[in-house]
Design a protein around this motif. Structure first.
Motif, PDB file in Angstrom:
ATOM      1  N   TYR A 179       0.722  -1.112  -0.012  1.00 49.02           N
ATOM      2  CA  TYR A 179      -0.093   0.006   0.009  1.00 49.02           C
ATOM      3  C   TYR A 179       0.793   1.352  -0.092  1.00 49.02           C
TER       4      TYR A 179
ATOM      5  N   GLN B 228       1.053   4.162  -2.804  1.00 44.08           N
ATOM      6  CA  GLN B 228       0.783   5.669  -2.293  1.00 44.08           C
ATOM      7  C   GLN B 228       2.064   6.425  -3.259  1.00 44.08           C
TER       8      GLN B 228
ATOM      9  N   HIS C 139      -2.364  -3.162  -8.986  1.00 45.40           N
ATOM     10  CA  HIS C 139      -2.090  -3.993  -7.779  1.00 45.40           C
ATOM     11  C   HIS C 139      -1.413  -5.292  -7.996  1.00 45.40           C
TER      12      HIS C 139
END
Length: 176
Positions: free
Chosen positions: A19, A23, A37
């Motif tokens: 994650y 970002q 992802h």
């Protein structure tokens, strides 16, 4: 450029979870590289298997455990090797260009719609680039050379995007 190189670059300064890495992509690398992802997590697993990363599992209450990825010495060496190797100019792979070689069969209304939609997407991209520039590079004259380097890539992205928009405008003005 490969996703592997981008991940090594992303993890060189500090460890992070998948994650966190996503970002960081959004904050600074989105104008340079795109990855889903699934691609990111598959490559992180491969890199771990290749000894370029380690993964620390951090337990969390009422949430899945966090996997924090760390660059290993071998990962740092792989990054150094990649940085030292000159890159060749990549080929332009744009499926839209192929349609121009079938101009006579490409329905005019579909062509106008596709080019208009692309023009709008590029306009939105320019707005995104402007927001990134405002947030991260508002005063480029006060940045160190290392901080300015990503700004230079952003500026190139802005110029290329603006050139694309102008090219589409020329094609649409020319009409049939």
């Amino acid at each position: 450029m490969s996703l592997r190189a981008i991940l090594l670059i992303t993890l060189q300064q500090e460890p992070g979870t998948g994650y966190d890495i996503l970002q960081r992509f959004k904050a600074g690398l989105a104008h340079v590289w795109q990855a889903s992802h699934q691609q990111l997590y598959r490559e992180l697993d491969r890199m771990r298997g290749d000894g370029l990363l380690t993964c620390e599992t951090v337990p969390q209450a009422e949430r899945p455990d966090r996997k924090v990825y760390h660059l290993t010495a071998a990962g740092g060496e792989a990054l150094d090797t990649w940085l030292a190797e000159p890159l060749a100019a990549g080929p332009v792979r744009e499926p839209l260009f192929a349609k121009f070689f079938a101009w006579e069969r490409w329905p005019a209304d579909a062509r106008r719609r596709e080019l208009g939609d692309l023009h709008e997407q590029l306009t939105q991209r320019l707005a995104t680039y402007a927001a990134i520039e405002e947030e991260w590079f508002a005063a480029p004259e006060r940045l160190t050379p290392a901080q300015r380097a990503p700004w230079h890539t952003l500026r190139l992205g802005q110029r290329l995007t603006q050139t694309w928009r102008e090219w589409i405008e020329e094609v649409l003005e020319e009409g049939e």
